[in-house]
Design a protein around this motif. Sequence first.
Motif, short mmCIF file in Angstrom:
data_model
loop_
_atom_site.label_atom_id
_atom_site.label_comp_id
_atom_site.label_asym_id
_atom_site.label_seq_id
_atom_site.Cartn_x
_atom_site.Cartn_y
_atom_site.Cartn_z
N THR A 5 40.73 42.93 48.69
CA THR A 5 39.46 42.34 49.14
C THR A 5 38.60 41.94 47.95
O THR A 5 38.04 40.83 47.91
CB THR A 5 38.71 43.34 50.03
N ASN A 6 38.48 42.82 46.95
CA ASN A 6 37.70 42.49 45.75
C ASN A 6 38.32 41.34 44.97
O ASN A 6 37.61 40.49 44.42
CB ASN A 6 37.57 43.73 44.86
N LEU A 7 39.64 41.32 44.92
CA LEU A 7 40.31 40.21 44.23
C LEU A 7 40.03 38.88 44.93
O LEU A 7 39.78 37.86 44.28
CB LEU A 7 41.82 40.47 44.18
N LYS A 8 40.06 38.88 46.26
CA LYS A 8 39.81 37.64 46.99
C LYS A 8 38.36 37.16 46.79
O LYS A 8 38.09 35.96 46.75
CB LYS A 8 40.09 37.86 48.48
N GLU A 9 37.41 38.11 46.66
CA GLU A 9 36.02 37.72 46.48
C GLU A 9 35.75 37.16 45.09
O GLU A 9 34.91 36.27 44.93
CB GLU A 9 35.11 38.94 46.72
N ARG A 10 36.47 37.65 44.08
CA ARG A 10 36.17 37.27 42.69
C ARG A 10 37.08 36.18 42.15
O ARG A 10 36.66 35.40 41.30
CB ARG A 10 36.23 38.51 41.80
N LEU A 11 38.31 36.11 42.61
CA LEU A 11 39.24 35.10 42.09
C LEU A 11 39.11 33.83 42.94
O LEU A 11 39.98 33.49 43.75
CB LEU A 11 40.68 35.63 42.12
N VAL A 12 37.99 33.14 42.74
CA VAL A 12 37.77 31.89 43.48
C VAL A 12 38.61 30.76 42.89
O VAL A 12 39.21 29.95 43.60
CB VAL A 12 36.27 31.52 43.47
N ASP A 13 38.68 30.70 41.56
CA ASP A 13 39.46 29.66 40.87
C ASP A 13 40.74 30.29 40.36
O ASP A 13 40.73 31.10 39.40
CB ASP A 13 38.63 29.08 39.72
N LEU A 14 41.85 29.98 41.00
CA LEU A 14 43.14 30.58 40.63
C LEU A 14 43.89 29.82 39.54
O LEU A 14 44.89 30.33 39.02
CB LEU A 14 44.03 30.67 41.88
N ASP A 15 43.45 28.60 39.20
CA ASP A 15 44.21 27.78 38.26
C ASP A 15 44.39 28.44 36.89
O ASP A 15 45.51 28.46 36.35
CB ASP A 15 43.53 26.41 38.09
N PRO A 16 43.35 29.00 36.26
CA PRO A 16 43.56 29.63 34.95
C PRO A 16 44.51 30.82 35.01
O PRO A 16 45.34 31.01 34.11
CB PRO A 16 42.14 30.05 34.52
N ILE A 17 44.40 31.65 36.09
CA ILE A 17 45.30 32.81 36.23
C ILE A 17 46.75 32.33 36.38
O ILE A 17 47.67 32.87 35.75
CB ILE A 17 44.88 33.66 37.43
N ILE A 18 46.94 31.29 37.20
CA ILE A 18 48.31 30.77 37.40
C ILE A 18 48.86 30.18 36.11
O ILE A 18 50.05 30.36 35.79
CB ILE A 18 48.30 29.72 38.54
N ASP A 19 47.99 29.50 35.34
CA ASP A 19 48.44 28.93 34.05
C ASP A 19 48.92 30.03 33.11
O ASP A 19 49.97 29.88 32.45
CB ASP A 19 47.31 28.14 33.41
N GLN A 49 41.45 30.69 51.12
CA GLN A 49 42.04 31.94 51.61
C GLN A 49 43.56 31.84 51.71
O GLN A 49 44.28 32.76 51.31
CB GLN A 49 41.45 32.29 52.99
N LYS A 50 44.05 30.70 52.23
CA LYS A 50 45.50 30.50 52.32
C LYS A 50 46.15 30.47 50.94
O LYS A 50 47.23 31.03 50.72
CB LYS A 50 45.80 29.20 53.07
N LYS A 51 45.51 29.78 50.00
CA LYS A 51 46.05 29.73 48.63
C LYS A 51 46.08 31.12 48.00
O LYS A 51 47.06 31.49 47.33
CB LYS A 51 45.20 28.78 47.79
N PHE A 52 45.02 31.92 48.22
CA PHE A 52 45.00 33.27 47.66
C PHE A 52 46.08 34.14 48.30
O PHE A 52 46.75 34.93 47.60
CB PHE A 52 43.62 33.90 47.87
N ASN A 53 46.26 34.04 49.62
CA ASN A 53 47.31 34.82 50.29
C ASN A 53 48.70 34.46 49.75
O ASN A 53 49.54 35.35 49.51
CB ASN A 53 47.25 34.59 51.80
N GLU A 54 48.94 33.16 49.56
CA GLU A 54 50.23 32.74 49.00
C GLU A 54 50.41 33.25 47.57
O GLU A 54 51.50 33.68 47.16
CB GLU A 54 50.32 31.21 49.03
N PHE A 55 49.30 33.24 46.80
CA PHE A 55 49.34 33.72 45.41
C PHE A 55 49.67 35.21 45.37
O PHE A 55 50.53 35.66 44.60
CB PHE A 55 47.99 33.44 44.74
#
Length: 405
Positions: A14-28, A53-59
């Motif tokens: 839950t905390n990860l979903k609230e704070r990781l709004v931009d996943l591009d740098p983490i994925i890079d 939300q869907k992108k975070f769930n897939e991540f």
Amino acid sequence: MNREQRKRITQNITNLKERLVDLDPIIDRLIEKDVFTLEHRERIEHVSPATPQKKFNEFIQLLLSSPEPNTYFVFLEALTEERHHYMAERLQNTVISGTSPVRNSYSRDRSRSRVTSAMSRRSYDHSGASGAAGFNYGGGAAALEQVMSRLLSDFGGKINSNISNTIQKMRAEDKQEMEKRMDEKLASFKKEWEDEKSSMLKMNESAIRNLQTSVEKLRRSNEEYNRLSEKYEKLKEMQKEMREKENERWQRLSQSNAEKAQLKIANEDLKTQLQNLQEKVASLEGENNRLKEKDSQNQIDLEHLAIENKTLIQELDEKDKERLSLKKEVEMAYSRISDVVKFQREKSELEDVTYKSALEKQSEKLNEIFEVVNSMNTKDRPRLSSRSLYIGGSGMKTPNKPEKK
């Protein structure tokens, strides 16, 4: 990634979903460390519907199912490098739920071992006694059964009483031991608490001073953070524009490559057509050369024919002159003959029949001569009308044969 590391991530999802709004740098960073691939990025970006939300769930699903053993530590490193220090520390300090305390399990195992040993000891004593008693009795079967039932009932009652006594004794011993340990721990805890209380008071005073300085630093760092966040947003937009431009350039390049391939195929077709045309031109040049040779030969033949025609025209002119001269001679002869015939006609009125027959023969010969002359002049001059001499008449007609009387 082991089970404990997965549990730490799932407990903080839950905390990860609230704070990781931009996943591009983490994925890079995960792609740079060979944890993710470009196919994983495509799967995350093309989920349906394409919501955060869907992108975070897939991540999270791809992260938890990663076969790499260092996935958890690479993820923590990526969070730290992207200034998510709070989440990295929270993941490391998470207490995994579902574990049982060690002390209770130890005490239960200890009590079970004590009960088991006491029961085995009591059963051994009673089995020895029952064997001795059974050895003394030598009566009948009924008496033996009564004795055995009595002994077994006594044995069961004694075992139950011994077990209950043993359990009560063990509980009392455990209770005394626990109270003793609790007293010792309370004493040590009080002593440690007094020492820690004095040290904590000193630490609080220094912490308050440090807190004041850190608040000031935090205020300055907050201002710096806001400035850097604005700069980061601008850089993010610039990066997005650069990616779009790069994609457009890549599309144009791929389109130009496809056009080049099509032009290459068309060029090959034109080369084959040019080669066929060159072959046709070579064949036409050979045929043209043959026609030129034939034309030159025809020109020579025409020149020869022109010369022959000229000679023939000259000969025809000469023949025409000869014909005209002959015509004049024939006309002169005809005029002379006509005069003679006229004279003879005048004279024939006085002559006999034999003389008339001779004149008719002469006129037939003259008609034949006129026909020959006319046949020679049919192509070049009008045909002369055939004339016949008639002696004794006014016109020039073929004389009729005299009727026999």
